[in-house]
Design a protein around this motif. Structure first.
Motif, PDB file in Angstrom:
ATOM      1  N   MET A 118     -35.640 -28.208   5.484  1.00  0.00           N
ATOM      2  CA  MET A 118     -34.280 -27.724   5.680  1.00  0.00           C
ATOM      3  C   MET A 118     -33.303 -28.884   5.748  1.00  0.00           C
ATOM      4  SD  MET A 118     -32.703 -25.069   8.477  1.00  0.00           S
ATOM      5  CE  MET A 118     -32.511 -26.218   9.833  1.00  0.00           C
ATOM      6  N   THR A 119     -32.197 -28.746   5.029  1.00  0.00           N
ATOM      7  CA  THR A 119     -31.124 -29.728   5.090  1.00  0.00           C
ATOM      8  C   THR A 119     -29.849 -29.028   5.519  1.00  0.00           C
ATOM      9  OG1 THR A 119     -30.679 -29.406   2.730  1.00  0.00           O
ATOM     10  CG2 THR A 119     -32.095 -31.255   3.345  1.00  0.00           C
ATOM     11  N   ASN A 120     -28.972 -29.792   6.140  1.00  0.00           N
ATOM     12  CA  ASN A 120     -27.677 -29.253   6.553  1.00  0.00           C
ATOM     13  C   ASN A 120     -26.657 -29.559   5.473  1.00  0.00           C
ATOM     14  OD1 ASN A 120     -26.539 -27.879   8.999  1.00  0.00           O
ATOM     15  ND2 ASN A 120     -25.008 -29.468   8.722  1.00  0.00           N
ATOM     16  N   VAL A 121     -26.078 -28.521   4.883  1.00  0.00           N
ATOM     17  CA  VAL A 121     -25.123 -28.704   3.794  1.00  0.00           C
ATOM     18  C   VAL A 121     -23.748 -29.063   4.330  1.00  0.00           C
ATOM     19  CG1 VAL A 121     -24.004 -27.556   1.832  1.00  0.00           C
ATOM     20  CG2 VAL A 121     -26.418 -27.120   2.338  1.00  0.00           C
ATOM     21  N   ALA A 122     -23.308 -28.361   5.362  1.00  0.00           N
ATOM     22  CA  ALA A 122     -21.988 -28.623   5.936  1.00  0.00           C
ATOM     23  C   ALA A 122     -21.885 -27.947   7.285  1.00  0.00           C
ATOM     24  CB  ALA A 122     -20.876 -28.110   5.021  1.00  0.00           C
ATOM     25  N   GLY A 123     -21.055 -28.539   8.178  1.00  0.00           N
ATOM     26  CA  GLY A 123     -20.864 -27.977   9.505  1.00  0.00           C
ATOM     27  C   GLY A 123     -22.093 -28.183  10.360  1.00  0.00           C
ATOM     28  N   GLY A 124     -22.100 -27.486  11.492  1.00  0.00           N
ATOM     29  CA  GLY A 124     -23.285 -27.547  12.334  1.00  0.00           C
ATOM     30  C   GLY A 124     -22.997 -27.811  13.787  1.00  0.00           C
ATOM     31  N   GLY A 125     -23.014 -26.758  14.593  1.00  0.00           N
ATOM     32  CA  GLY A 125     -22.958 -26.920  16.040  1.00  0.00           C
ATOM     33  C   GLY A 125     -21.599 -26.815  16.677  1.00  0.00           C
ATOM     34  N   VAL A 126     -20.549 -27.118  15.935  1.00  0.00           N
ATOM     35  CA  VAL A 126     -19.217 -27.135  16.526  1.00  0.00           C
ATOM     36  C   VAL A 126     -18.325 -26.161  15.773  1.00  0.00           C
ATOM     37  CG1 VAL A 126     -17.204 -28.537  17.116  1.00  0.00           C
ATOM     38  CG2 VAL A 126     -19.496 -29.538  17.207  1.00  0.00           C
ATOM     39  N   ARG A 127     -17.734 -25.231  16.502  1.00  0.00           N
ATOM     40  CA  ARG A 127     -16.830 -24.268  15.874  1.00  0.00           C
ATOM     41  C   ARG A 127     -15.486 -24.920  15.592  1.00  0.00           C
ATOM     42  NH1 ARG A 127     -15.590 -18.716  18.923  1.00  0.00           N
ATOM     43  NH2 ARG A 127     -17.573 -18.169  17.975  1.00  0.00           N
ATOM     44  N   PRO A 144     -28.697 -16.628  11.243  1.00  0.00           N
ATOM     45  CA  PRO A 144     -28.505 -16.550   9.793  1.00  0.00           C
ATOM     46  C   PRO A 144     -27.971 -15.186   9.371  1.00  0.00           C
ATOM     47  CG  PRO A 144     -30.833 -16.382  10.332  1.00  0.00           C
ATOM     48  CD  PRO A 144     -30.128 -16.703  11.609  1.00  0.00           C
ATOM     49  N   ALA A 145     -26.980 -15.198   8.478  1.00  0.00           N
ATOM     50  CA  ALA A 145     -26.361 -13.947   8.020  1.00  0.00           C
ATOM     51  C   ALA A 145     -26.430 -13.830   6.504  1.00  0.00           C
ATOM     52  CB  ALA A 145     -24.920 -13.862   8.515  1.00  0.00           C
ATOM     53  N   GLY A 146     -25.657 -14.644   5.761  1.00  0.00           N
ATOM     54  CA  GLY A 146     -25.621 -14.557   4.311  1.00  0.00           C
ATOM     55  C   GLY A 146     -26.596 -15.492   3.643  1.00  0.00           C
ATOM     56  N   LEU A 147     -27.057 -15.103   2.431  1.00  0.00           N
ATOM     57  CA  LEU A 147     -28.029 -15.884   1.674  1.00  0.00           C
ATOM     58  C   LEU A 147     -27.609 -15.989   0.222  1.00  0.00           C
ATOM     59  CD1 LEU A 147     -31.316 -14.173   2.969  1.00  0.00           C
ATOM     60  CD2 LEU A 147     -30.317 -16.302   3.822  1.00  0.00           C
ATOM     61  N   ALA A 148     -28.002 -17.086  -0.422  1.00  0.00           N
ATOM     62  CA  ALA A 148     -27.795 -17.265  -1.859  1.00  0.00           C
ATOM     63  C   ALA A 148     -28.886 -18.182  -2.385  1.00  0.00           C
ATOM     64  CB  ALA A 148     -26.414 -17.853  -2.155  1.00  0.00           C
ATOM     65  N   ILE A 149     -29.355 -17.909  -3.616  1.00  0.00           N
ATOM     66  CA  ILE A 149     -30.438 -18.677  -4.227  1.00  0.00           C
ATOM     67  C   ILE A 149     -29.888 -19.493  -5.380  1.00  0.00           C
ATOM     68  CG2 ILE A 149     -32.679 -18.534  -5.378  1.00  0.00           C
ATOM     69  CD1 ILE A 149     -33.039 -15.786  -4.076  1.00  0.00           C
ATOM     70  N   ASP A 150     -30.267 -20.772  -5.426  1.00  0.00           N
ATOM     71  CA  ASP A 150     -29.839 -21.593  -6.555  1.00  0.00           C
ATOM     72  C   ASP A 150     -30.925 -21.614  -7.634  1.00  0.00           C
ATOM     73  OD1 ASP A 150     -31.759 -23.531  -5.878  1.00  0.00           O
ATOM     74  OD2 ASP A 150     -30.319 -24.833  -4.867  1.00  0.00           O
ATOM     75  N   GLY A 151     -30.630 -22.278  -8.736  1.00  0.00           N
ATOM     76  CA  GLY A 151     -31.525 -22.258  -9.879  1.00  0.00           C
ATOM     77  C   GLY A 151     -32.835 -22.968  -9.661  1.00  0.00           C
ATOM     78  N   ALA A 152     -32.915 -23.830  -8.658  1.00  0.00           N
ATOM     79  CA  ALA A 152     -34.157 -24.537  -8.363  1.00  0.00           C
ATOM     80  C   ALA A 152     -35.007 -23.788  -7.354  1.00  0.00           C
ATOM     81  CB  ALA A 152     -33.843 -25.934  -7.837  1.00  0.00           C
ATOM     82  N   GLY A 153     -34.557 -22.601  -6.966  1.00  0.00           N
ATOM     83  CA  GLY A 153     -35.295 -21.830  -5.970  1.00  0.00           C
ATOM     84  C   GLY A 153     -34.917 -22.158  -4.553  1.00  0.00           C
ATOM     85  N   GLY A 154     -33.927 -23.046  -4.367  1.00  0.00           N
ATOM     86  CA  GLY A 154     -33.444 -23.351  -3.025  1.00  0.00           C
ATOM     87  C   GLY A 154     -32.676 -22.177  -2.451  1.00  0.00           C
ATOM     88  N   LEU A 155     -32.749 -22.022  -1.149  1.00  0.00           N
ATOM     89  CA  LEU A 155     -32.112 -20.897  -0.474  1.00  0.00           C
ATOM     90  C   LEU A 155     -31.020 -21.411   0.447  1.00  0.00           C
ATOM     91  CD1 LEU A 155     -32.237 -17.793   0.038  1.00  0.00           C
ATOM     92  CD2 LEU A 155     -33.741 -18.310   1.974  1.00  0.00           C
ATOM     93  N   TYR A 156     -29.773 -21.029   0.142  1.00  0.00           N
ATOM     94  CA  TYR A 156     -28.645 -21.375   0.999  1.00  0.00           C
ATOM     95  C   TYR A 156     -28.489 -20.308   2.072  1.00  0.00           C
ATOM     96  CZ  TYR A 156     -27.205 -25.090  -2.182  1.00  0.00           C
ATOM     97  OH  TYR A 156     -27.157 -26.237  -2.926  1.00  0.00           O
ATOM     98  N   ILE A 157     -28.191 -20.756   3.286  1.00  0.00           N
ATOM     99  CA  ILE A 157     -28.102 -19.861   4.430  1.00  0.00           C
ATOM    100  C   ILE A 157     -26.782 -20.090   5.150  1.00  0.00           C
ATOM    101  CG2 ILE A 157     -29.142 -19.180   6.626  1.00  0.00           C
ATOM    102  CD1 ILE A 157     -31.776 -20.386   5.584  1.00  0.00           C
TER     103      ILE A 157
END
Length: 693
Positions: free
Chosen positions: A47-56, A319-332
């Motif tokens: 798992m990698t953090n794409v953006a944000g994290g912990g602080v509203r 976790p609420a929304g999901l999206a799949i990229d072309g490499a099979g990665g799952l965005y959450i």
């Protein structure tokens, strides 16, 4: 993978480095050079953090600088650009480009939830709070596609159609836009000619397969089109994944028992189908991602309950929304963590996944100089009758069933529960257990339990605009609905206290609860040091040592690690003398006969600290020794027997022990550390003289 010419080989080599991140793969797929990898049923996750994290917050910029308020849904375009529905306090659509830079699109929304893209680049937004479907064109212009803004139900021309809190949206390649009309319990479609019609559902919560109006849903949320063009639905309150064919026929692909709080599909919100028939599902309150195979088998892919090496430790909060990229990665869209994450296959030679739980996300509410009580007078004084970490029993005679997760505030039965903060409901299903003892309501970071949500003791609605009371044919209340996006301000009525005669208040997201005593309640004080009633030692078999020699407890050096137990409790200012509360922190120290510390014990070893609520079901049996607690509502006095050689701290827990073989034979004493949240530390009865032989 198929490369069709030498020129394309050169282009491909130039792109392959970027493709490792998963975004440029979309371009390769568009050119026909790439076939997505087959999906594995259960795969080790990184798992990698794409953006944000912990602080509203609401801030654009790079991945570490960006802030989100309620990132509820994500969608990817053909270039790999990620769009995020960020409800937050301002209601905006955010964009994350290929460099990871977050920006905000023009236009404002009330409660943006679901997102969908069509082939021409139109971005559709299910604006739950506006009861509408909005469209952002390729040029950035924002228009209303359907819905007149009023909550209701009406088919027909898009401009006059009515929805009731739509949460999910999907678009096909023929210009149809599908809508999960969540609080109408229907699936609707907006056709290319601007007409709205109902595809399936009865208009009332239920569960039934069948054709169109014969089918029934209960709060459908996330929707997505599968590889065959059928619509998949996260039927949230039914804990089910449903399928709606083009002709409106509804079937059930998977369902777990709605009464099973640990069910794999409990509280599902988002879903994303793969190109080869698998489906990923986001369980909002359980903090996990579930994978469904084409045959309908379910497996926890990430988060609690996963049996895949290391995947259970992944720190997903909501976790609420999901999206799949072309490499099979799952965005959450990890909404309760204010972050966008990405899951990708973990290499076989990668380091083991960390098992540590991240530091708790401390809500901004703790920074308020004064935090009102949830009952009136909100700025007066109220008796606290329970705090975080106390041991609790169940109705089956188990005295160490679970740990208490919040703060109990005494109040009379029938009294009104009041909002303690200005907050907006984020969860599509924020309340539970209607007419039960544990009935409650979660309003973002604050949760209020042991009340009749939205109604008086006789069932009269407190606020018809915020609470929808559903009754059966005999007039009994069977459901209370509170929509995602409902706003409350301090002092607004939330419900009335049931026969538990107190309000149970929790702070933080379901899987990131922190101690509510961090809040500054008016006129609350604690100047009373904890009491220590007993200290004893358990041998390796869990038996209490009892042999004495010259007034000292004999601890065999060769007996292996021992457990040290302290019976202790606390009080706060102005509470009734009979009222006993649990400790905030506990630990121990080993001292020599002259009072100097043994090496390694220069400071007390603090092993128990209820700053964050542990999420493991058996935490109570790690923190507390047998004979602790009581069965629910018995006449037995609650006892707090802390096993201070075990670790229950910062949300982590592990059994432990102290091995007396590590010190030379002789006289010592065990000193117990027992503290409350305000920093008072017990000084009386804290020492147990021992002799190690």
């Amino acid at each position: 993978m198929l490369v069709k010419s030498p020129r394309k080989v050169a282009i491909f080599l130039g792109l392959i480095v970027l493709a490792a991140a998963g975004s440029v793969v979309w371009l390769l797929m568009t050119l026909g050079w790439f076939t997505p990898p087959p999906t594995r049923f259960g795969w080790p996750v990184a798992m990698t953090n794409v953006a944000g994290g912990g602080v509203r917050g609401q801030a654009d910029g790079g991945p570490t600088k960006a802030r989100f308020g309620d990132p509820f849904a994500v969608v990817l375009d053909a270039r790999g650009t990620l769009f995020v529905a960020d409800a937050g306090d301002t209601g905006r659509i955010r964009k994350i480009d290929l460099d990871g830079i977050v920006s905000t699109l023009p236009g404002s929304f009330i409660t943006p939830s679901g997102l969908a893209l069509d082939a021409t680049g139109n971005l559709f937004v299910a604006d739950t709070g506006a009861n509408s479907i909005r469209k952002i064109g390729p040029d950035g212009g924002v228009t209303t596609l359907a819905g007149n803004g009023a909550a209701g139900y009406r088919d027909g021309p898009a401009a006059t159609a009515r929805f009731n809190g739509p949460i999910g949206v999907a678009a096909d390649d023929k210009g149809n836009v599908y809508v999960a009309d969540s609080y109408n319990d229907r699936i609707r479609v907006i056709t290319p000619d601007g007409q709205v019609r109902t595809l399936a559902g009865q208009g009332a919560p239920g569960f039934a397969d069948g054709q169109s109006a014969a089918a029934a849903f209960d709060t459908p949320t996330g929707i997505a089109l599968d590889r065959h063009g059928a619509l998949l639905v996260a039927d949230s309150a039914n804990n089910a994944i449903r399928k709606v064919e083009k002709d409106g026929r509804v079937s059930t692909l998977a369902r777990t028992d709605p009464n099973d709080g640990a069910g794999l599909l409990q509280g599902i919100v988002g879903l994303a189908p793969t190109w080869d028939g698998f489906v990923y599902v986001a369980c909002y309150r359980r903090g996990r991602i579930v994978e469904m195979s084409p045959a309908g088998s379910l497996r926890v892919l990430a988060g609690p309950g996963s049996t895949i090496d290391g995947n259970a430790a992944l720190p997903l909060t909501g976790p609420a929304g999901l999206a799949i990229d072309g490499a099979g990665g799952l965005y959450i869209a990890d909404a309760s963590a204010y972050a966008i994450r990405r899951l990708s296959p973990r290499r076989a030679d990668a380091a083991p996944m960390p098992t540590a739980i991240p530091e708790p996300i401390v809500p901004a509410l703790v920074s308020k100089p004064v935090f009102p009580w949830p009952v009136g007078p909100q700025f007066g004084w109220h008796e606290v009758v329970g705090d975080m970490g106390e041991v609790r029993g169940n109705y089956n005679g188990e005295s160490r069933d679970h740990l208490h997760a919040g703060l109990d505030i005494s109040a009379p039965v029938g009294g009104t529960v009041l909002a303690s903060a200005d907050e907006t409901v984020r969860d599509p299903l924020p309340n539970w257990d209607v007419e039960g003892l544990s009935e409650g309501l979660r309003v973002d970071q604050m949760t209020y339990i042991h009340m009749r949500v939205g109604r008086t003791a006789t069932g009269t609605p407190l606020d018809a605009g915020r609470f929808q009371i559903i009754r059966d044919s005999e007039g009994h209340v069977v459901r209370v609905r509170v929509k995602r996006g409902t706003r409350f301000r301090v002092g607004d009525p939330l419900g009335t206290i049931n026969r538990m005669a107190h309000v149970h208040l929790e702070l933080g997201a379901p899987r990131a609860k922190v101690n509510a005593l961090l809040l500054r309640f008016p006129n609350f004080g604690d100047h009373v040091a904890p009491h220590i009633d007993d200290i004893y030692v358990l041998d390796a078999n869990g038996q209490r040592l009892s042999e004495m020699q010259k007034g000292r407890l004999v601890v065999p050096a060769a007996g292996g690690a021992v457990g040290i137990v302290a019976e202790a409790w606390d009080q706060v200012d102005d509470n009734a003398a009979r009222r006993r509360l649990g400790l905030y922190a506990a630990g121990f120290q080993i001292l020599k006969q002259d009072g100097t510390p043994v090496a390694g014990f220069e400071r007390p070893r603090i092993t128990i600290e209820f700053d964050r609520m542990p999420t493991a079901a058996f935490a109570a049996k790690v923190a507390y020794a047998p004979d602790s607690g009581d069965t629910v509502h018995s006449d037995q006095r609650t006892r707090f027997l802390y096993v201070v050689t075990n670790v229950v701290r910062h949300g982590r827990m592990s059994p432990g022990g102290w091995n007396p073989a590590g010190v030379a034979p002789g006289n010592y004493k065990i000193r117990i550390y027992a503290a409350d949240r305000c920093g008072n530390v017990a000084s009386a009865g804290r020492d147990l003289p021992i002799i190690i032989l």
